[in-house]
Structures are given as structure tokens and as C-alpha cells.
Design an enzyme around this catalytic site. Sequence first.
Site, PDB file in Angstrom:
ATOM      1  N   GLU A 294     -16.736  33.866 -21.824  1.00  0.00           N
ATOM      2  CA  GLU A 294     -16.259  33.317 -20.847  1.00  0.00           C
ATOM      3  C   GLU A 294     -14.651  32.581 -20.849  1.00  0.00           C
ATOM      4  O   GLU A 294     -14.539  31.502 -20.986  1.00  0.00           O
ATOM      5  CB  GLU A 294     -16.999  32.311 -20.093  1.00  0.00           C
ATOM      6  CG  GLU A 294     -18.146  32.667 -19.566  1.00  0.00           C
ATOM      7  CD  GLU A 294     -19.386  31.514 -19.686  1.00  0.00           C
ATOM      8  OE1 GLU A 294     -20.426  31.887 -18.970  1.00  0.00           O
ATOM      9  OE2 GLU A 294     -18.966  30.485 -19.838  1.00  0.00           O
ATOM     10  N   PRO A 295     -13.605  33.385 -21.237  1.00  0.00           N
ATOM     11  CA  PRO A 295     -12.360  32.993 -21.666  1.00  0.00           C
ATOM     12  C   PRO A 295     -11.798  32.276 -20.317  1.00  0.00           C
ATOM     13  O   PRO A 295     -11.743  33.266 -19.465  1.00  0.00           O
ATOM     14  CB  PRO A 295     -11.600  34.162 -22.382  1.00  0.00           C
ATOM     15  CG  PRO A 295     -12.395  35.296 -21.681  1.00  0.00           C
ATOM     16  CD  PRO A 295     -13.894  34.953 -21.444  1.00  0.00           C
ATOM     17  N   GLY A 296     -11.085  31.353 -20.595  1.00  0.00           N
ATOM     18  CA  GLY A 296     -10.077  30.944 -19.293  1.00  0.00           C
ATOM     19  C   GLY A 296      -8.707  30.606 -20.039  1.00  0.00           C
ATOM     20  O   GLY A 296      -7.833  31.511 -19.807  1.00  0.00           O
ATOM     21  N   ARG A 297      -8.594  29.700 -20.914  1.00  0.00           N
ATOM     22  CA  ARG A 297      -7.334  29.251 -21.530  1.00  0.00           C
ATOM     23  C   ARG A 297      -6.700  30.503 -22.386  1.00  0.00           C
ATOM     24  O   ARG A 297      -5.408  30.497 -22.127  1.00  0.00           O
ATOM     25  CB  ARG A 297      -7.453  28.199 -22.527  1.00  0.00           C
ATOM     26  CG  ARG A 297      -6.429  27.629 -22.961  1.00  0.00           C
ATOM     27  CD  ARG A 297      -6.792  26.698 -24.262  1.00  0.00           C
ATOM     28  NE  ARG A 297      -7.889  25.887 -23.920  1.00  0.00           N
ATOM     29  CZ  ARG A 297      -7.513  24.766 -23.672  1.00  0.00           C
ATOM     30  NH1 ARG A 297      -6.716  24.143 -23.432  1.00  0.00           N
ATOM     31  NH2 ARG A 297      -8.841  23.986 -23.472  1.00  0.00           N
TER      32      ARG A 297
ATOM     33  N   ARG B 229      -2.618  16.851 -19.140  1.00  0.00           N
ATOM     34  CA  ARG B 229      -3.030  17.366 -20.198  1.00  0.00           C
ATOM     35  C   ARG B 229      -2.478  16.452 -21.392  1.00  0.00           C
ATOM     36  O   ARG B 229      -3.402  15.819 -22.076  1.00  0.00           O
ATOM     37  CB  ARG B 229      -3.125  18.750 -20.739  1.00  0.00           C
ATOM     38  CG  ARG B 229      -3.868  19.772 -19.909  1.00  0.00           C
ATOM     39  CD  ARG B 229      -3.814  21.195 -20.618  1.00  0.00           C
ATOM     40  NE  ARG B 229      -4.955  21.090 -21.436  1.00  0.00           N
ATOM     41  CZ  ARG B 229      -4.473  21.214 -22.847  1.00  0.00           C
ATOM     42  NH1 ARG B 229      -3.289  21.394 -23.103  1.00  0.00           N
ATOM     43  NH2 ARG B 229      -5.472  21.321 -23.601  1.00  0.00           N
TER      44      ARG B 229
ATOM     45  N   TYR C 255      -5.605  14.398 -23.084  1.00  0.00           N
ATOM     46  CA  TYR C 255      -5.986  14.696 -24.199  1.00  0.00           C
ATOM     47  C   TYR C 255      -4.922  14.532 -25.349  1.00  0.00           C
ATOM     48  O   TYR C 255      -5.036  15.078 -26.406  1.00  0.00           O
ATOM     49  CB  TYR C 255      -6.224  16.209 -24.408  1.00  0.00           C
ATOM     50  CG  TYR C 255      -7.153  16.778 -23.377  1.00  0.00           C
ATOM     51  CD1 TYR C 255      -8.402  16.376 -23.189  1.00  0.00           C
ATOM     52  CD2 TYR C 255      -6.612  17.562 -22.288  1.00  0.00           C
ATOM     53  CE1 TYR C 255      -9.143  16.855 -21.942  1.00  0.00           C
ATOM     54  CE2 TYR C 255      -7.223  18.161 -21.046  1.00  0.00           C
ATOM     55  CZ  TYR C 255      -8.536  17.547 -21.144  1.00  0.00           C
ATOM     56  OH  TYR C 255      -9.346  18.241 -19.866  1.00  0.00           O
TER      57      TYR C 255
ATOM     58  N   CYS D  68       4.050   6.767 -11.164  1.00  0.00           N
ATOM     59  CA  CYS D  68       4.319   5.145 -11.704  1.00  0.00           C
ATOM     60  C   CYS D  68       3.091   4.876 -12.564  1.00  0.00           C
ATOM     61  O   CYS D  68       2.214   4.135 -12.327  1.00  0.00           O
ATOM     62  CB  CYS D  68       3.809   4.511 -10.194  1.00  0.00           C
ATOM     63  SG  CYS D  68       4.805   4.848  -9.091  1.00  0.00           S
ATOM     64  N   GLU D  69       3.395   5.526 -13.985  1.00  0.00           N
ATOM     65  CA  GLU D  69       2.575   5.259 -15.085  1.00  0.00           C
ATOM     66  C   GLU D  69       3.364   5.317 -16.246  1.00  0.00           C
ATOM     67  O   GLU D  69       4.108   6.434 -16.297  1.00  0.00           O
ATOM     68  CB  GLU D  69       1.384   6.318 -15.110  1.00  0.00           C
ATOM     69  CG  GLU D  69       0.366   6.359 -14.076  1.00  0.00           C
ATOM     70  CD  GLU D  69      -0.848   5.567 -13.948  1.00  0.00           C
ATOM     71  OE1 GLU D  69      -1.032   4.897 -14.901  1.00  0.00           O
ATOM     72  OE2 GLU D  69      -1.319   5.486 -12.813  1.00  0.00           O
TER      73      GLU D  69
ATOM     74  N   TYR E 155      -5.510  24.852 -17.076  1.00  0.00           N
ATOM     75  CA  TYR E 155      -5.739  23.460 -16.623  1.00  0.00           C
ATOM     76  C   TYR E 155      -4.619  22.771 -16.267  1.00  0.00           C
ATOM     77  O   TYR E 155      -4.395  21.301 -16.516  1.00  0.00           O
ATOM     78  CB  TYR E 155      -6.505  22.923 -17.911  1.00  0.00           C
ATOM     79  CG  TYR E 155      -7.753  23.865 -18.271  1.00  0.00           C
ATOM     80  CD1 TYR E 155      -8.725  23.629 -17.505  1.00  0.00           C
ATOM     81  CD2 TYR E 155      -7.795  24.559 -19.339  1.00  0.00           C
ATOM     82  CE1 TYR E 155      -9.946  24.512 -18.060  1.00  0.00           C
ATOM     83  CE2 TYR E 155      -8.909  25.338 -19.863  1.00  0.00           C
ATOM     84  CZ  TYR E 155      -9.950  25.297 -18.841  1.00  0.00           C
ATOM     85  OH  TYR E 155     -10.965  25.940 -19.257  1.00  0.00           O
TER      86      TYR E 155
HETATM   87  N1  LLP Z   1     -17.357  28.330 -20.012  1.00  0.00           N
HETATM   88  C1  LLP Z   1     -17.778  27.074 -19.886  1.00  0.00           C
HETATM   89  C2  LLP Z   1     -19.101  26.902 -19.528  1.00  0.00           C
HETATM   90  C3  LLP Z   1     -16.602  26.282 -19.890  1.00  0.00           C
HETATM   91  O1  LLP Z   1     -17.183  24.993 -19.741  1.00  0.00           O
HETATM   92  C4  LLP Z   1     -15.482  26.346 -20.127  1.00  0.00           C
HETATM   93  C5  LLP Z   1     -14.441  25.259 -20.241  1.00  0.00           C
HETATM   94  C6  LLP Z   1     -15.040  27.515 -20.284  1.00  0.00           C
HETATM   95  C7  LLP Z   1     -16.023  28.840 -20.305  1.00  0.00           C
HETATM   96  C8  LLP Z   1     -13.691  28.134 -20.669  1.00  0.00           C
HETATM   97  O2  LLP Z   1     -13.332  27.744 -21.687  1.00  0.00           O
HETATM   98  P1  LLP Z   1     -11.664  28.250 -22.016  1.00  0.00           P
HETATM   99  O3  LLP Z   1     -11.578  29.504 -22.669  1.00  0.00           O
HETATM  100  O4  LLP Z   1     -10.429  27.779 -20.992  1.00  0.00           O
HETATM  101  O5  LLP Z   1     -11.424  27.156 -23.518  1.00  0.00           O
HETATM  102  N2  LLP Z   1      -9.379  20.868 -19.211  1.00  0.00           N
HETATM  103  C9  LLP Z   1      -9.459  20.956 -20.665  1.00  0.00           C
HETATM  104  C10 LLP Z   1     -10.283  22.200 -20.893  1.00  0.00           C
HETATM  105  C11 LLP Z   1     -12.105  22.111 -20.501  1.00  0.00           C
HETATM  106  C12 LLP Z   1     -12.747  23.086 -20.480  1.00  0.00           C
HETATM  107  C13 LLP Z   1     -13.886  22.924 -19.753  1.00  0.00           C
HETATM  108  N3  LLP Z   1     -14.779  24.064 -19.841  1.00  0.00           N
HETATM  109  C14 LLP Z   1      -8.176  21.272 -21.008  1.00  0.00           C
HETATM  110  O6  LLP Z   1      -7.329  21.151 -20.452  1.00  0.00           O
HETATM  111  O7  LLP Z   1      -8.176  21.270 -22.246  1.00  0.00           O
END
Ligand code: LLP
Length: 439
Positions: free
Chosen positions: A295-298, A335, A339, A366-367, A395
Site C-alpha cells: 500500500e504505497p502512498g508517499r 509536515r 514532524y 499566526c504561529e 500528506y
Molecule cells: N497503509 C497504511 C495502513 C497506512 O497507515 C499508511 C500510512 C500507508 C499504507 C501509506 O504509507 P506511505 O507509503 O505513504 O508511507 N502524515 C505522515 C504519514 C502518515 C502515514 C500514515 N499511514 C507524514 O506526512 O509523513
Amino acid sequence: MKITIPPLPSSSRTNDEGHLEVAGCDVVALASEFGTPLIIYDEEQIREHCRTYLQSFRARTDDFEIAYASKAFTCLAMCQLLAEEDMSLDVASGGELYTALKAWFPPEKIYMHGNANNTEELARGIRSEVGHIVADSMDEILALNRIAVKNSRRQPVMIRVTPGVEAHTHDFIKTGKQDSKFGIGIADDRAFSAVALAMEQENLELVGLHMHIGSQIFDLEPYSQALAVMADFMARCQQELGFDCRVLDAGGGLGASYLSGDQPAGIDSFAEVVVGGTRREMERVGLPVPHIVVEPGRSIVANAGLTVYTVETVKEIPGIRTYVAVSGGMSDNMRPMLYGARYEALLANRATEQDAGTYTIAGKHCESGDILVKEAQLPEPQPGDLLVTPATGAYGYSMSSNYNGQPRPAVLFVKKGAARVIIRRESYEDLVHLHERLE
Ligand code: LLP
């Protein structure tokens, strides 16, 4: 001239006017047409990342799915693109599910997650016949069965377990360790009880297990360790409960490149660790290799996106620093504040000029902590310049807010010299759209 800042999309270059160009579009022209802050995605780069995932996995197995994690960035156009690229989808709430279904994303290719989905959200998943729901707790297993009974459906489910492995990343985005709000722990037998519980449920079909050890991971070794833990757990469930784990979801987490020196492991290495590791571990415990899901997102959207801001003011504090305040900030990119995430910056309208010094890029909120880039090397910025932060495709928009009454930015797909608005800029009218007046 080709630009060699790795966090930018690979189509980036500077043109004869000294402007930054992405996918054949002059970023200065885009900012003047669509305003700032503006989020720009190189559409082909997103597609290329999807294809690299599919090819890297296909080279190693024919039984897999790549489920893009909507939470990184989603909208109707994004879901349409993913469907066209033959991707599957991870949704983590009723709202992300709604967006996917609105885009006619095939429900059977949806994996539905969440650690606190309510009855309405789960019912929406079951009624729309999503392919898999990934249960995150005992309570959710029971709730899912009740809803499935009510809807006369036998719902394929998986269980999210925590392998107890530490990923080397920021504490806030570690998720696979024992003390986590996500998943059910393997080490203390709760996961075993969850498998037994799910198998007993009349209207649930337990087909697999899920893990997600964290996000922005550079060192892939923890995946190998986690897969070994999963394999032992699968073998125990097989022997003691007769559970055949047909689907193994290894989650997301592959890191993206935010700074010029960043060297994430890369999609192909990730595929090798996940597929090779699963094969090796299944052989070790004597089980068949399951259907593999990731499940890639980033790693799909971060580097395909960038944000353009207008420099509004430049304030030098003699002997200390120079603040360059821009037209957005923590409302479009949380971010850095959340983080301590680091970014680079460049001036889109003066992209070929030499750097003149180090500047602190401040947001407009305002931070005091609303700082986008602590130390950016830039030519001396002037009000009206266009400042770009690369690698904001993941994100950013998805965690955006209306803090200080800031309308959310417009989002564009650019491709072959043409730009398309995929999310229009919020208007002031949108800000009060849901408000009710007192009599
Ligand atoms: N699968 C599940 C169950 C997850 O919780 C996540 C991310 C992903 C897949 C996707 O992960 P990725 O490939 O994008 O790393 N807001 C934070 C990241 C939080 C990620 C939450 N879960 C940031 O901006 O770094």
C-alpha cells in the site's frame, strides 16, 4: 536546461526566461493564471511511479496488487488515474471510500482500513461490496459481522496485526511496534485470539493478514524482520486454527526524497524485499506463497508534487536571520510543524540565479512555529518572487486546513505543456458555506 534537484519531478527544467518548467509548463505562468499557493503534480510522474511498482512486482510474482494509499493524496482525478493504471486502492475512512466510489473506482479493488471506523462507515464499505475490509480490533470484527448479517453479505476481511518491529523513522509515523494504537499485537496472543474470533463469525470470510510498520522508511531491513514474524504467526494459525492465510498485505512506507541528498531505497528494492522475503519465509515455515499486497502512498506522489507560493514580505533581523514570508504555510503543509520535516526551496521566476544566502521561509499563519523551511539557500528574495518547495505531493493537501481562514490551494495536473485543474481553489464563500446565521 535540465534541473538536477532530485526532489523535483524528473521533467523539471529551466527555460530561456530562467523560469522553472515542469512537464513543459512554465511554473511562473501557472502561478499567474491559477494564483498561489498552488500545488502542481506532474501527472506522468505519478503514472510512472505506479508502473514501476507494477513492473517491479510483476517481475517477481504474478499474484499481487498495488493498493495506493489514498491518505497521501486523493481526489476524483487521482482515483480515475489509479483505475486507468490498474492499481488497487487503500481507503482509511468513509470519506476516502466515498471519494473512490464517486470516481467509479472498482469496489472489488478497494482495501478498507481504519482504527475507529463507525457503523455507518463500515456499512458503507460492506454495502458497496469493497473487496476487503481490514479489521483493526476485536470490536471491529464483531461490528463487521453484525453489519454483514444485516446486509446479507459475506464480507471478505483481513486482520491488521502488529509484528512488534521498530521501523527507523519519526516516532509519530511508526506503527508496527507493540505499543501502537493500530492493529492487534502478535506477541501477546491477542492477534491469535482475533484470528480465532474472525473465523467464528458467520458472515465474515477471513482471507488474510495485514501489517504496516511505518512511513518514510529508508532502511528496508525491518520489513524482512516483520515478514519473518508474520510467517511464524501464519504457521501457528494454520496449525492450531486451520487458518489459510491467502492474502498478505505488507503495508506501505517506502520513503521519498525530500532533500537533494536523500537516497530512498527505491521501488525495485522494496519489491525484492517484500516478494523475496515473503517467498523465503513461506518456504521456511512450509506454507504456500499468498497473494501479496502493498500500500504505497508517499513513494507514488511525494516527488511528483510541488507547491508554489508568492513571497509576500522579506524581514531581515540584523545578525540573526532573514524571514521570507509566503502566501501559504502550515495550512497547506503541516509536515514541518508536525514532524520537523525538512524541505528545500527555489525561486521559480529566478531559477538560474546564483544563491545569495540562507533564508528562513515562514508561513502566513499566526504561529511562530509556522516555518516551512528553516534554512533555504536562495538568490536574494523580493516580494512578488515565486517560491517553490519540492516534494510536497504526499500528506500536504490531504492534511490541509482552513486555519486563519485560509482557503485551500488549487491543485493541478500538468502534462505535455498543458495544465488541468483537478481540485479548484477554495473561495471565501466556501469558507462560510456550512455556517448558519443566528436569527
Ligand atoms: N497503509 C497504511 C495502513 C497506512 O497507515 C499508511 C500510512 C500507508 C499504507 C501509506 O504509507 P506511505 O507509503 O505513504 O508511507 N502524515 C505522515 C504519514 C502518515 C502515514 C500514515 N499511514 C507524514 O506526512 O509523513
